[in-house]
Motif scaffolding. Structure first.
Motif, PDB file in Angstrom:
ATOM      1  N   ARG A 180       0.825  -1.211   0.000  1.00 27.09           N
ATOM      2  CA  ARG A 180       0.000   0.000   0.000  1.00 27.09           C
ATOM      3  C   ARG A 180       0.856   1.256   0.000  1.00 27.09           C
ATOM      4  NH1 ARG A 180      -4.531   1.246  -1.722  1.00 27.09           N
ATOM      5  NH2 ARG A 180      -5.952   0.244  -0.254  1.00 27.09           N
ATOM      6  N   GLN A 181       2.045   1.180   0.621  1.00 28.63           N
ATOM      7  CA  GLN A 181       2.949   2.335   0.640  1.00 28.63           C
ATOM      8  C   GLN A 181       3.738   2.480  -0.660  1.00 28.63           C
ATOM      9  OE1 GLN A 181       2.444   4.227   3.363  1.00 28.63           O
ATOM     10  NE2 GLN A 181       1.029   2.541   3.845  1.00 28.63           N
ATOM     11  N   ALA A 275      -7.956  -4.698  -0.104  1.00 24.51           N
ATOM     12  CA  ALA A 275      -7.431  -3.351  -0.304  1.00 24.51           C
ATOM     13  C   ALA A 275      -7.216  -2.999  -1.779  1.00 24.51           C
ATOM     14  CB  ALA A 275      -6.112  -3.189   0.457  1.00 24.51           C
ATOM     15  N   LEU A 277      -4.978  -4.339  -3.844  1.00 32.31           N
ATOM     16  CA  LEU A 277      -3.546  -4.271  -4.089  1.00 32.31           C
ATOM     17  C   LEU A 277      -3.129  -5.306  -5.136  1.00 32.31           C
ATOM     18  CD1 LEU A 277      -2.369  -4.139  -0.375  1.00 32.31           C
ATOM     19  CD2 LEU A 277      -2.517  -2.206  -1.958  1.00 32.31           C
TER      20      LEU A 277
END
Length: 283
Positions: A180-181, A275, A277
């Protein structure tokens, strides 16, 4: 494990419900019995490596079970992960027939099993240890003798499984968080394995995520079972295990998403689905 016994010079007869496993063992010089009873006939030591207490009970006392085929005075080494009370009950039932029972769950996975380097967390009577020791020495790198009654080995194993299950779930959460980062996941693995946040499970399982390969070395369903046992034990003792409970929910959700038989690192895929991703895929 059977191959390690062969390598140490033992005469080994095996039984497996997986025909391919039996064929591989025969190719390595072992013999194969058609049933657990046939494999155990005349054996000084019988080693059972199955998933849980119910399968162990079936191997011992079910149709074609090995208990009656084992010579009196021989020893049954139970390496399944189970609740301590089930280990005690199985031991009492077998010992009433004049055979010995060693409660000997293990840790180390397929690679250490192949090398004869497992860790065993064993408990049982001195006679059970004496009968089993030559075989145990061939299969293990580290043997812990944890007490003189069945159930103690099982309890130690559940402490290990609590930690293992939590560590895998945390490792998968951390890698999804890193994704996510926008971080380079291979670089994250390199950094974390040299940092204080590392764990054996992080180091062992995250390569599966990086390779996008979820071939089940240890499946999600193993931890829905094992952490379920931990929570059952904790509830019976009125003892709180909130971190283990949260990890169990992640495994249950991953299984519910259709990944129950996939590698336990699939928890990372569940986070990715939730999420939105993108994780590495198998090339």
């Amino acid at each position: 494990m059977a191959t390690s016994l062969l390598r140490a010079g033992f005469d080994v007869t095996g039984f497996d419900v997986n025909a391919a496993a039996s064929e591989r063992f025969q190719a390595q010089g072992g013999r194969v019995g058609a049933t657990p009873a046939a494999a155990a006939a005349g054996a000084d030591c019988v080693v059972a490596v199955v998933v849980n207490a119910d399968q162990t009970e079936a191997v011992l006392f079910g149709p074609d079970g090995c208990a009656e085929a084992m010579p009196e005075g021989s020893v049954f080494v139970s390496s399944a992960t189970m609740a301590p009370e089930r280990a005690r009950a199985l031991a009492a039932r077998l010992e009433a027939t004049g055979r010995h029972y060693l409660d000997a769950p293990m840790s180390g996975g397929a690679a250490r099993a192949a090398d004869g380097a497992l860790t065993m967390l064993a408990s049982g009577t001195p006679s059970a240890f004496s009968r089993a020791r030559p075989a145990l020495d061939a299969m293990t790198g580290t043997l812990y003798e944890l007490g003189d009654s069945a159930g103690l080995g099982a309890a130690f194993k559940m402490v290990n499984q609590l930690l293992a299950g939590v560590h895998i779930a945390a490792a998968c959460e951390a890698m999804a968080f890193a994704a996510r980062q926008g971080l380079d996941l291979a670089r994250v693995y390199e950094v974390i394995t040299k940092s204080a946040g590392n764990s054996w499970m992080f180091e062992n399982r995250i390569p599966h995520v990086l390779a996008g390969d979820y071939t089940p070395h240890s499946s999600i369903e193993i931890f829905t079972k094992d952490l379920g046992i931990v929570l059952d034990m904790a509830r019976a003792d009125k003892f709180p295990v909130p971190v283990a409970g949260a990890a169990l929910q992640m495994y249950l959700m991953t299984a519910a998403a259709g990944m129950g038989k996939d590698d336990d690192a699939s928890v990372a895929r569940l986070y990715a689905q939730i999420a939105g991703l993108t994780l590495p895929t198998k090339s």
